[in-house]
Design a protein around this motif. Structure first.
Motif, PDB file in Angstrom:
ATOM      1  N   TYR A  97      -3.972  -0.158  -6.906  1.00 50.79           N
ATOM      2  CA  TYR A  97      -3.487   1.136  -7.387  1.00 50.79           C
ATOM      3  C   TYR A  97      -4.497   1.679  -8.386  1.00 50.79           C
ATOM      4  O   TYR A  97      -4.969   0.950  -9.256  1.00 50.79           O
ATOM      5  CB  TYR A  97      -2.113   0.957  -8.050  1.00 50.79           C
ATOM      6  CG  TYR A  97      -1.492   2.252  -8.514  1.00 50.79           C
ATOM      7  CD1 TYR A  97      -0.786   3.048  -7.622  1.00 50.79           C
ATOM      8  CD2 TYR A  97      -1.610   2.672  -9.823  1.00 50.79           C
ATOM      9  CE1 TYR A  97      -0.203   4.242  -8.028  1.00 50.79           C
ATOM     10  CE2 TYR A  97      -1.037   3.867 -10.245  1.00 50.79           C
ATOM     11  CZ  TYR A  97      -0.339   4.637  -9.343  1.00 50.79           C
ATOM     12  OH  TYR A  97       0.234   5.819  -9.749  1.00 50.79           O
TER      13      TYR A  97
ATOM     14  N   HIS B  21      -5.798  -4.102  -1.744  1.00 52.14           N
ATOM     15  CA  HIS B  21      -5.412  -2.753  -2.165  1.00 52.14           C
ATOM     16  C   HIS B  21      -5.200  -2.772  -3.677  1.00 52.14           C
ATOM     17  O   HIS B  21      -4.543  -3.664  -4.195  1.00 52.14           O
ATOM     18  CB  HIS B  21      -4.089  -2.321  -1.524  1.00 52.14           C
ATOM     19  CG  HIS B  21      -4.109  -2.231  -0.036  1.00 52.14           C
ATOM     20  ND1 HIS B  21      -4.969  -1.412   0.655  1.00 52.14           N
ATOM     21  CD2 HIS B  21      -3.359  -2.854   0.903  1.00 52.14           C
ATOM     22  CE1 HIS B  21      -4.741  -1.530   1.952  1.00 52.14           C
ATOM     23  NE2 HIS B  21      -3.776  -2.398   2.129  1.00 52.14           N
TER      24      HIS B  21
ATOM     25  N   PHE C 235       0.834  -1.190   0.000  1.00 52.99           N
ATOM     26  CA  PHE C 235       0.000   0.000   0.000  1.00 52.99           C
ATOM     27  C   PHE C 235       0.873   1.245   0.000  1.00 52.99           C
ATOM     28  O   PHE C 235       1.724   1.416   0.870  1.00 52.99           O
ATOM     29  CB  PHE C 235      -0.897  -0.015   1.242  1.00 52.99           C
ATOM     30  CG  PHE C 235      -1.867   1.112   1.332  1.00 52.99           C
ATOM     31  CD1 PHE C 235      -2.931   1.197   0.461  1.00 52.99           C
ATOM     32  CD2 PHE C 235      -1.727   2.079   2.299  1.00 52.99           C
ATOM     33  CE1 PHE C 235      -3.847   2.233   0.547  1.00 52.99           C
ATOM     34  CE2 PHE C 235      -2.628   3.119   2.406  1.00 52.99           C
ATOM     35  CZ  PHE C 235      -3.696   3.196   1.523  1.00 52.99           C
TER      36      PHE C 235
ATOM     37  N   TYR D 107      -5.034   4.909  -4.132  1.00 48.31           N
ATOM     38  CA  TYR D 107      -5.299   3.484  -3.936  1.00 48.31           C
ATOM     39  C   TYR D 107      -6.744   3.268  -3.543  1.00 48.31           C
ATOM     40  O   TYR D 107      -7.299   3.999  -2.721  1.00 48.31           O
ATOM     41  CB  TYR D 107      -4.404   2.907  -2.827  1.00 48.31           C
ATOM     42  CG  TYR D 107      -3.057   2.460  -3.318  1.00 48.31           C
ATOM     43  CD1 TYR D 107      -2.803   1.122  -3.580  1.00 48.31           C
ATOM     44  CD2 TYR D 107      -2.037   3.370  -3.526  1.00 48.31           C
ATOM     45  CE1 TYR D 107      -1.562   0.711  -4.041  1.00 48.31           C
ATOM     46  CE2 TYR D 107      -0.796   2.973  -3.980  1.00 48.31           C
ATOM     47  CZ  TYR D 107      -0.571   1.633  -4.242  1.00 48.31           C
ATOM     48  OH  TYR D 107       0.655   1.226  -4.699  1.00 48.31           O
TER      49      TYR D 107
END
Length: 190
Positions: A150, A148, A77, A130
């Motif tokens: 992107y 998570h 992250f 994110y």
């Protein structure tokens, strides 16, 4: 990879079943929490909130830290990526993991599925965002990251995102800070 030790997102939760506690209208008293994970970073939160004249107890739950991986195969992250989707590397060849989270919104899926997620933008140049999928334990009123992702902004870009808000329509709204001088980038001065 070096693990960053800055708080990603902290939530205070209110449970409708909780009883009101003493306190005066409009007063918040902040207490410092014991912090074993990041001892040099102070965490404080209010133990109560005044909701329409009723004082209610709050609880604190940390969702995670920059560099955490919520699920198998997740990129850490806060990893910064270039326009081609490759990690930006530091001077030692390690991926850069930002600890500059500036705003996180908690959002509900518009499809009525009940899914909850967060969108976090990072105050970097270049900026990053994110999307985090969250599971929700309704009995304990606790959210937990499960994945998570992107957020790709290639072709549009983000430059130094700063404050944000959740709109009345339930969407994330973030701002950009500073005025980039395109000539500096064009001339290779960065």
């Amino acid at each position: 990879m070096r693990k960053q030790t800055i708080i990603c997102l902290c939530l205070a939760s209110i449970s409708a079943a909780q009883k009101p506690v003493g306190g005066s209208r409009g007063t918040l008293v902040f207490s410092e929490l014991a912090n074993k994970t990041t001892p040099n970073f102070k965490i404080s939160h209010s133990e109560t909130v005044n909701k329409n004249g009723e004082v209610m107890q709050l609880s604190f739950h940390m969702l995670g830290l920059a560099g955490d991986q919520a699920g198998p195969g997740d990129m850490p992250f806060g990893t910064l990526l270039d326009v081609e989707g490759n990690p930006i590397l530091d001077g030692e060849g390690a991926p850069v993991v930002s600890n500059r989270q500036d705003f996180t919104s908690i959002l509900h899926a518009a499809d009525g599925s009940g899914a909850i997620f967060s969108l976090t933008h990072f105050e970097n140049r270049p900026g990053a965002a994110y999307l985090t999928h969250l599971s929700h334990n309704t009995a304990k009123c606790v959210l937990k990251p499960t994945k998570h992702e992107y957020v790709t902004v290639a072709g549009v870009g983000i430059f130094n995102p700063c404050s944000g808000s959740v709109t009345p329509w339930g969407t994330h709204l973030g701002s950009e800070e500073g005025d980039p001088d395109a000539a500096v980038y064009q001339n290779g001065m960065v």
